[in-house]
Design a protein around this motif. Structure first.
Motif, mmCIF file in Angstrom:
data_model
loop_
_atom_site.group_PDB
_atom_site.id
_atom_site.type_symbol
_atom_site.label_atom_id
_atom_site.label_comp_id
_atom_site.label_asym_id
_atom_site.label_seq_id
_atom_site.Cartn_x
_atom_site.Cartn_y
_atom_site.Cartn_z
ATOM 1 N N TYR A 15 36.876 -13.370 -3.247
ATOM 2 C CA TYR A 15 35.859 -14.422 -2.591
ATOM 3 C C TYR A 15 34.606 -13.969 -3.033
ATOM 4 C CZ TYR A 15 39.641 -15.569 0.703
ATOM 5 O OH TYR A 15 40.920 -15.761 1.391
ATOM 6 N N PRO A 16 34.312 -14.560 -4.313
ATOM 7 C CA PRO A 16 33.036 -14.114 -5.007
ATOM 8 C C PRO A 16 31.694 -14.731 -4.329
ATOM 9 C CG PRO A 16 34.126 -15.573 -6.211
ATOM 10 C CD PRO A 16 35.015 -15.438 -5.143
ATOM 11 N N ASP A 17 31.912 -15.579 -3.227
ATOM 12 C CA ASP A 17 30.842 -16.266 -2.663
ATOM 13 C C ASP A 17 30.007 -15.285 -1.660
ATOM 14 O OD1 ASP A 17 29.746 -19.097 -3.115
ATOM 15 O OD2 ASP A 17 29.474 -18.596 -0.798
ATOM 16 N N PRO A 18 28.657 -15.425 -1.899
ATOM 17 C CA PRO A 18 27.904 -14.174 -0.762
ATOM 18 C C PRO A 18 28.037 -14.855 0.465
ATOM 19 C CG PRO A 18 26.566 -15.754 -2.016
ATOM 20 C CD PRO A 18 27.844 -16.164 -2.467
ATOM 21 N N ASP A 29 21.521 -0.454 9.316
ATOM 22 C CA ASP A 29 20.492 -1.566 8.757
ATOM 23 C C ASP A 29 20.212 -1.165 7.374
ATOM 24 O OD1 ASP A 29 20.255 -0.485 11.605
ATOM 25 O OD2 ASP A 29 18.137 0.486 10.677
ATOM 26 N N GLY A 30 20.021 -1.969 6.562
ATOM 27 C CA GLY A 30 19.350 -1.867 5.358
ATOM 28 C C GLY A 30 20.415 -1.459 4.427
ATOM 29 N N GLU A 31 21.761 -1.323 4.987
ATOM 30 C CA GLU A 31 22.696 -0.896 3.698
ATOM 31 C C GLU A 31 23.633 -2.246 3.543
ATOM 32 O OE1 GLU A 31 26.503 1.756 4.282
ATOM 33 O OE2 GLU A 31 24.641 2.541 5.030
ATOM 34 N N LYS A 32 23.994 -2.290 2.276
ATOM 35 C CA LYS A 32 24.591 -3.516 1.841
ATOM 36 C C LYS A 32 26.033 -3.259 1.664
ATOM 37 C CE LYS A 32 23.205 -5.920 -1.741
ATOM 38 N NZ LYS A 32 22.629 -6.169 -2.863
ATOM 39 N N THR A 33 27.071 -4.111 1.850
ATOM 40 C CA THR A 33 28.439 -3.668 1.500
ATOM 41 C C THR A 33 28.693 -3.769 0.093
ATOM 42 O OG1 THR A 33 28.725 -5.367 3.449
ATOM 43 C CG2 THR A 33 30.641 -4.533 2.395
ATOM 44 N N PRO A 34 29.352 -2.748 -0.533
ATOM 45 C CA PRO A 34 29.674 -2.883 -1.939
ATOM 46 C C PRO A 34 30.371 -4.221 -2.278
ATOM 47 C CG PRO A 34 30.515 -0.732 -0.900
ATOM 48 C CD PRO A 34 29.876 -1.717 0.055
ATOM 49 N N TYR A 35 29.723 -4.449 -3.531
ATOM 50 C CA TYR A 35 30.347 -5.821 -4.030
ATOM 51 C C TYR A 35 32.032 -5.771 -4.034
ATOM 52 C CZ TYR A 35 25.893 -7.418 -5.397
ATOM 53 O OH TYR A 35 24.683 -8.250 -5.688
ATOM 54 N N ARG A 146 38.616 2.727 -4.567
ATOM 55 C CA ARG A 146 37.692 2.393 -4.823
ATOM 56 C C ARG A 146 36.341 1.985 -3.908
ATOM 57 N NH1 ARG A 146 37.889 -2.756 -8.806
ATOM 58 N NH2 ARG A 146 38.305 -1.574 -10.835
ATOM 59 N N ALA A 147 36.766 1.510 -2.707
ATOM 60 C CA ALA A 147 35.969 1.372 -1.598
ATOM 61 C C ALA A 147 35.496 2.813 -1.179
ATOM 62 C CB ALA A 147 36.583 0.670 -0.438
ATOM 63 N N GLN A 148 36.256 3.966 -1.027
ATOM 64 C CA GLN A 148 35.821 5.194 -0.619
ATOM 65 C C GLN A 148 34.637 5.704 -1.662
ATOM 66 O OE1 GLN A 148 39.586 7.157 -0.690
ATOM 67 N NE2 GLN A 148 39.742 6.885 1.773
ATOM 68 N N ARG A 149 35.021 5.299 -3.012
ATOM 69 C CA ARG A 149 34.053 5.975 -3.738
ATOM 70 C C ARG A 149 32.752 5.126 -3.763
ATOM 71 N NH1 ARG A 149 36.914 5.507 -9.232
ATOM 72 N NH2 ARG A 149 38.136 6.953 -7.964
ATOM 73 N N ALA A 150 32.899 3.864 -3.413
ATOM 74 C CA ALA A 150 31.480 3.073 -3.264
ATOM 75 C C ALA A 150 30.814 3.615 -2.277
ATOM 76 C CB ALA A 150 31.952 1.726 -3.203
ATOM 77 N N ALA A 151 31.599 3.965 -0.916
ATOM 78 C CA ALA A 151 30.744 4.430 0.245
ATOM 79 C C ALA A 151 30.454 6.042 -0.139
ATOM 80 C CB ALA A 151 31.804 4.638 1.254
ATOM 81 N N PRO B 60 26.372 -2.962 -12.159
ATOM 82 C CA PRO B 60 27.672 -2.290 -11.691
ATOM 83 C C PRO B 60 27.801 -0.693 -12.134
ATOM 84 C CG PRO B 60 28.198 -4.326 -12.874
ATOM 85 C CD PRO B 60 26.618 -4.137 -13.021
ATOM 86 N N ARG B 61 28.182 -0.022 -11.298
ATOM 87 C CA ARG B 61 28.317 1.211 -11.353
ATOM 88 C C ARG B 61 29.242 1.843 -12.567
ATOM 89 N NH1 ARG B 61 25.807 4.143 -7.525
ATOM 90 N NH2 ARG B 61 26.100 2.317 -6.103
ATOM 91 N N ASN B 62 30.238 0.786 -12.924
ATOM 92 C CA ASN B 62 31.158 1.080 -13.935
ATOM 93 C C ASN B 62 30.619 1.233 -15.064
ATOM 94 O OD1 ASN B 62 32.528 1.360 -11.508
ATOM 95 N ND2 ASN B 62 34.509 0.500 -12.115
ATOM 96 N N ARG B 63 31.673 1.007 -16.110
ATOM 97 C CA ARG B 63 31.399 1.151 -17.680
ATOM 98 C C ARG B 63 30.865 -0.255 -18.016
ATOM 99 N NH1 ARG B 63 35.975 0.654 -14.628
ATOM 100 N NH2 ARG B 63 36.514 -1.351 -15.617
ATOM 101 N N LEU B 64 30.575 -1.174 -17.200
ATOM 102 C CA LEU B 64 30.296 -2.641 -17.860
ATOM 103 C C LEU B 64 29.027 -2.466 -18.685
ATOM 104 C CD1 LEU B 64 31.250 -5.297 -17.566
ATOM 105 C CD2 LEU B 64 29.056 -5.742 -16.193
#
Lengths: 198, 327
Positions: A15-18, A29-35, A146-151, B60-64
Motif C-alpha cells: 500500500y504505497p498511498d499515504p 507525537d512527531g514520530e512518523k511510521t517508517p515507510y 526490518r521493522a525492528q531495525r527501523a524502530a 532511504p536508509r539502505n543502499r539506494l
C-alpha cells in the motif's frame, strides 16, 4: 496419465498511498511510521479470499479479455491469504501463469468495498506449494526484522535499542530479499504437489 | 542489482521520498531522477537536480543509489553543439525524439546515452531494424516506460503494448531498457514483475532481466566513462594510490621492522619491483633502482679501487720486505 502442472504465485499486497491506514497507529507525537511499515501494512477486513479471487479474475478479463479469462478460469485458485501480512498464494496452471502475473501487475486499485490503491508484487513463483509457503515464512520474518531495525534507528531509549540490536545481529546473513538470481523455480522431477491429479 | 533509470523529478514534489523508499522496498538498487527539458536549452547549463537531491533524512536508509538524468525533447531545431555541455552536468543524457527525422538523428549521429520515446502515443512511423541496430551498435539504449500503461487509460495501455511489441520485434530484443517513469509510488512495480510484463510482450526472460539490470548498468557506466574517462575510452578506476590511513600505518610498520612493510607493498597490487629493489639494493627505500649500466660502472669502480688497494698493499708489503732485507 499426464499430470496437470501448476504454478504457485506468492504475492505481496503493498500500500504505497499515504492516505491509507488500515490499522490505528499509536505513535509518540512527531514520530512518523517508517515507510517500510506503511507499505506492508495489514489489509482491510473486507479483503478476503473471495474478494481477491474476483479482483484477479476481473483483472485478467480486463487485460486479456474472454480468451485470457477462459484459459485461466479452470485452474485459478487462491490457496492462502493472510490479511495480517497481506500475503497470498495463488495457484494457476503452468501454461498461463504469466497471464495472471501480468494482470496482477496491471492492478492498481482494489475495488469497492475496500477502495484502496495497491500494488501487487509477486515475490516467488514455484512449482510446489511448500516452497511458496517457506518463502512466505522467510519474508514475514524478514519484514519483522526490518521493522525492528527501523524502530532501532529512530528515537528509542538506549537500553531498549541495544536489546533489539542484540536480537538482530544473530542471523542477519540469510536475509536476502533482492533475489537477484530469479524468483522462479525450475521444475524438478522429484517435486510432489498436493494438487496433483493422476 | 536492479535499475530504474526514470523517476520524474520536479523541484517541489512532496511524494519523492515516499517513491524512493518504495523503490528501495521493491528491490531496486539504483534509480535515476529525471529532469525533462523541452524547447530551448537554458543559457547556463547546470544540473537542475541538486546533489544530493534530498536531505539525507528523507533518503532511504539502505543502499539506494541515486543518479541524475536529463531528458531533452528533440525537435527540428535543436542545438547539437551544446549537447555535450548538457551531458556534462548530469549523470545520464537521454533524448526524446518526437518524429521520424529526429528519431533517425538520435539513433545515428547524436551523442546520447538513452533514446526514450513516448510510447503512449500512436507513433507516426515504424521502427526499422537498420535504424535501431545502428543505435544499439553505438551503445545507445532504447527505453520502454511502463508506468503510464498502468495508471493511464486504456488507449495509453493499448498504444504502449503495441509500441513495445514493435520495438521488441524490430530491435530483436537487443539494447532495450525498461524503466518506470512513475510520477507516484503507485506506478512502480518490482523488477521481476517488470520482467514478466516484458515476457508477456514478447521479450525473452533473459533479455528482460538484462533490460532492468545489465543494459541499465551499462548506460550508467558508459555515461560516466564519457564524462570522466580519457576520450570516453579509458578510465582509471584505481591508480594504485594508497588511502591516507594506510600510508601512515605502513610508515609505522617500516620503522618497526622490515617484514610486514614488505608484505603490505606486495598486497597493494602495485608493481613492486621498484620498492623491493630499493629495499634490497640500497638501505634507503626512496632511492631509484640502479640501472644495469650504472651497476656495471659501480662494479668497475669498486674493482679498480680494490686493485689499487691491493697494489698499494703489495707495494707496502714490498717495502716491508725490502726493509726487512735491509734490516
Amino acid at each position: 496419465m499426464v499430470r496437470l502442472k501448476h504454478r504457485y504465485l506468492l504475492v505481496n499486497i503493498l500500500y504505497p498511498d499515504p492516505k491509507i491506514s488500515n490499522v490505528r497507529v499509536i505513535s509518540k507525537d512527531g514520530e512518523k511510521t517508517p515507510y517500510g511499515l506503511q507499505f506492508r501494512q495489514p489489509s482491510s477486513d473486507q479483503l478476503n479470499i473471495q474478494f481477491l479471487l474476483r479482483t484477479v479474475r476481473n483483472g485478467v478479463a480486463e487485460l486479456f479479455g474472454d480468451y485470457g479469462s477462459g484459459k485461466v478460469a479452470a485452474s485459478l485458485q487462491i490457496k492462502y491469504f493472510s490479511p495480517a501480512t497481506s500475503t497470498a498464494i495463488i495457484r494457476v496452471s503452468r501454461d498461463h501463469y504469466r497471464l495472471v502475473w501480468a494482470a496482477l501487475s496491471f492492478c492498481t486499485f482494489l475495488p469497492k468495498p475496500v477502495s484502496q490503491p495497491c500494488v501487487f508484487q509477486v515475490v516467488r513463483v514455484s512449482g510446489t506449494i511448500r516452497k511458496a509457503e517457506e518463502e512466505a515464512i522467510r519474508r514475514a520474518r524478514l519484514s519483522i526484522r526490518r521493522a525492528q531495525r527501523a524502530a532501532k534507528d529512530s528515537s528509542i531509549p538506549a537500553a531498549e535499542a541495544s536489546a533489539i540490536a542484540g536480537a538482530l545481529d544473530e542471523d542477519d546473513e540469510d536475509l536476502d530479499v533482492s533475489m537477484v538470481n530469479g524468483i522462479e523455480d525450475r521444475d524438478q522431477p522429484g517435486d510432489v504437489d498436493e494438487d496433483d491429479e493422476g | 542489482m536492479f535499475y530504474d533509470l526514470n523517476i520524474p523529478w520536479t523541484p517541489t514534489d512532496p511524494h519523492l521520498p515516499r517513491t524512493l523508499a518504495f523503490l528501495d522496498d521493491l528491490g531496486y538498487s539504483v534509480v535515476a531522477l529525471n529532469h525533462t527539458i523541452s524547447g530551448k536549452l537554458p543559457a547556463i547549463l547546470t544540473s537542475a537536480i541538486p546533489d544530493p537531491p534530498l536531505p539525507p533524512k528523507d533518503l532511504p536508509r539502505n543502499r539506494l543509489e541515486i543518479k541524475r538524468r536529463v531528458t531533452l525533447v528533440l525537435t527540428e531545431t535543436y542545438q547539437n553543439a551544446r549537447l555535450a555541455e548538457l551531458a556534462r552536468a548530469y549523470d545520464v543524457l537521454a533524448v526524446r525524439p518526437i518524429d521520424e527525422r529526429s528519431f533517425q538523428l538520435a539513433c545515428g549521429s547524436l551523442d546520447c546515452d538513452v533514446i526514450s520515446l513516448d510510447l503512449t502515443q500512436r507513433l507516426p512511423f515504424f521502427f526499422k531494424f537498420k535504424t535501431l541496430s545502428e543505435a544499439v551498435r553505438s551503445g545507445k539504449k532504447l527505453e520502454i516506460c511502463y508506468s503510464q500503461a498502468l495508471l493511464g487509460d486504456s488507449t495509453a495501455r493499448r498504444n504502449l503494448i503495441s509500441n513495445a511489441t514493435q520495438l521488441i520485434r524490430a530491435s530483436r530484443g537487443r539494447g532495450l531498457l525498461i524503466s518506470s517513469e512513475a510520477k507516484t509510488a503507485l506506478g512502480c512495480r518490482g523488477p521481476w514483475d517488470v520482467v514478466n510484463l516484458a515476457a508477456v510482450w514478447g521479450l525473452g526472460q533473459e533479455r528482460g532481466v538484462e533490460a532492468v539490470s545489465r543494459e541499465a548498468r551499462s548506460v550508467v557506466v558508459m555515461a560516466r566513462m564519457k564524462r570522466e574517462g580519457y576520450r570516453g575510452v579509458v578510465d582509471v578506476v584505481f591508480g594504485g594510490e594508497k588511502p591516507a590511513g594506510l600510508v601512515g600505518e605502513e610508515k609505522k610498520n617500516g620503522e618497526g621492522k622490515k617484514g610486514p612493510g614488505k608484505v603490505d607493498v606486495a598486497g597493494n597490487g602495485q608493481k613492486r619491483k621498484a620498492d623491493v629493489l630499493g629495499e634490497e639494493g640500497a638501505a634507503d627505500g626512496a632511492e631509484k633502482p640502479v640501472s644495469k649500466r650504472e651497476a656495471k660502472r659501480r662494479a668497475r669502480v669498486a674493482r679498480d679501487a680494490a686493485q689499487n688497494d691491493s697494489s698499494i698493499e703489495a707495494a707496502k708489503a714490498g717495502a716491508d720486505t725490502e726493509a726487512l732485507e735491509k734490516g
